[in-house]
Scaffold this active site. Structure first.
Site: not given
Length: 358
Positions: A12, A106-107
């Site tokens: 993350d 983003d993860e």
């Protein structure tokens, strides 16, 4: 015979949008920053850690954010830049495993049970990935390492920012017992409040409930709650393409007009859609509310975001706004449904189980 487990990492990125802006503009470093629209109108898409100290959060109205942090700096989002950086990060992941399942830009989950570099432990893989992301992008990431996706995601949030946390099989049940249910991935605010009213505040409290009890009060989701209270999650990391939409609806036994009764029916539907989206790791840009009146006339109300909706609170706010827009009612409602579409997930990014050695 030794027990066999997957090796799962959840990566993350830390305050991703805001961190990219601070990286690209040194004048913004160390300052409270919000990526979003303007100071007068709009919603915070991301907040830097300097802003979060003042209580500024994603999905917060700009005017609220400014009240909490008058010196807050607003920057307009640059989604093409974020996508480009996301592709750089994906390329790093691909050096270690082809089993990459993104949740958003983003993860992502990585299954490194059999990683491409032959590294013995998942912890070492996570350390190398974090270091490589820092070296190649200038950004920090947090990593969670465990034997299933539920625990890996919880672990990645445990030592943010720039954190690394491991939950071993021998630690899982005890660890989950100490967690507050509001911090469980897959349990939203409304469900957590409902659990609190039942005296369920921690994973330990949840574990004391039978599966029959949980299904009775929470429907099909009750089976999921029963499993995660024990640290169980059999879902594989799935790099396949995702569905085009996710939805749920409910037909009422009688037509409803009362605002409170309708909201009591709407929120479980809303949470069910979000839970399905999270389990599919699919985040949509479009939220649609479907309403069927007592005379079977059907209407829909939709709203589309510029970027995938990754914050449950922002998603719930949109549903509530759409719900408010149908009032005053011309007659009672017999059915309501919520759909999340225009999805992004695994397609945005274009296992065997062995002995687990952390």
């Amino acid at each position: 015979m030794l027990a066999t487990f997957r090796k799962i990492i959840h990566i993350d990125m830390d305050a991703f949008y805001a961190s990219v802006e601070q990286r690209d503009n040194p004048d913004l470093q160390g300052k409270p920053l919000a990526v979003g629209g303007s100071r007068e109108r709009g919603v915070v898409a991301a907040a830097s850690y300097e802003a979060r100290k003042f209580g500024v959060r994603s999905a917060m109205a700009s005017v609220t954010a400014i009240r909490k942090c008058p010196q807050l700096i607003f920057v307009r989002p640059r989604f093409e830049v974020y996508k480009a950086v996301s592709r750089e990060i994906r390329d790093i992941f691909a050096q270690y495993t082809p089993l990459i399942e993104p949740l958003s830009l983003d993860e992502a989950y990585l299954d490194v049970t059999e990683n491409l570099k032959g590294i013995e432990t998942a912890t070492q893989v996570a350390e190398e990935i974090k270091a490589q992301i820092k070296a190649e992008t200038g950004l920090t990431a947090s990593a969670g390492v465990s034997f299933n996706k539920f625990l890996a995601k919880i672990a990645s949030d445990y030592r943010k920012p720039d954190g690394l946390f491991i939950i071993k099989p021998s630690q899982a049940e005890k660890f989950v017992e100490t967690l507050e249910v509001k911090d469980f991935h897959g349990i939203g605010k409304v469900t957590a409040e409902k659990m609190h009213k039942m005296g369920i505040f921690t994973g330990g409290d949840l574990k004391l409930q039978s599966q029959e009890f949980l299904v009775k009060h929470f429907g099909k989701a009750g089976r999921w709650y029963y499993q995660i209270a024990r640290g169980q999650d059999d879902r594989p990391v799935n790099p396949d393409r995702i569905r085009k939409s996710i939805g749920a609806e409910e037909t009422f036994s009688s037509d409803l007009e009362d605002l409170e009764l309708l909201l009591n029916e709407l929120w479980p539907i809303t949470e069910e859609v979000w839970r399905r989206a999270e389990r599919a790791h699919a985040y949509g840009k479009t939220v649609t509310l479907k309403v069927k009146f007592g005379d079977f006339e059907q209407i829909t109300r939709s709203r589309t975001s510029l970027q995938p909706i990754t914050e449950q609170s922002f998603y719930e706010r949109i549903v509530k706004d759409l719900f408010d827009s149908i009032f005053p009612l011309r007659m009672g409602i017999r059915l309501m449904g919520v759909t999340l579409s225009n999805l992004e997930g695994a397609d945005e990014w274009e296992g065997r189980q062995l002995t687990f050695n952390f």
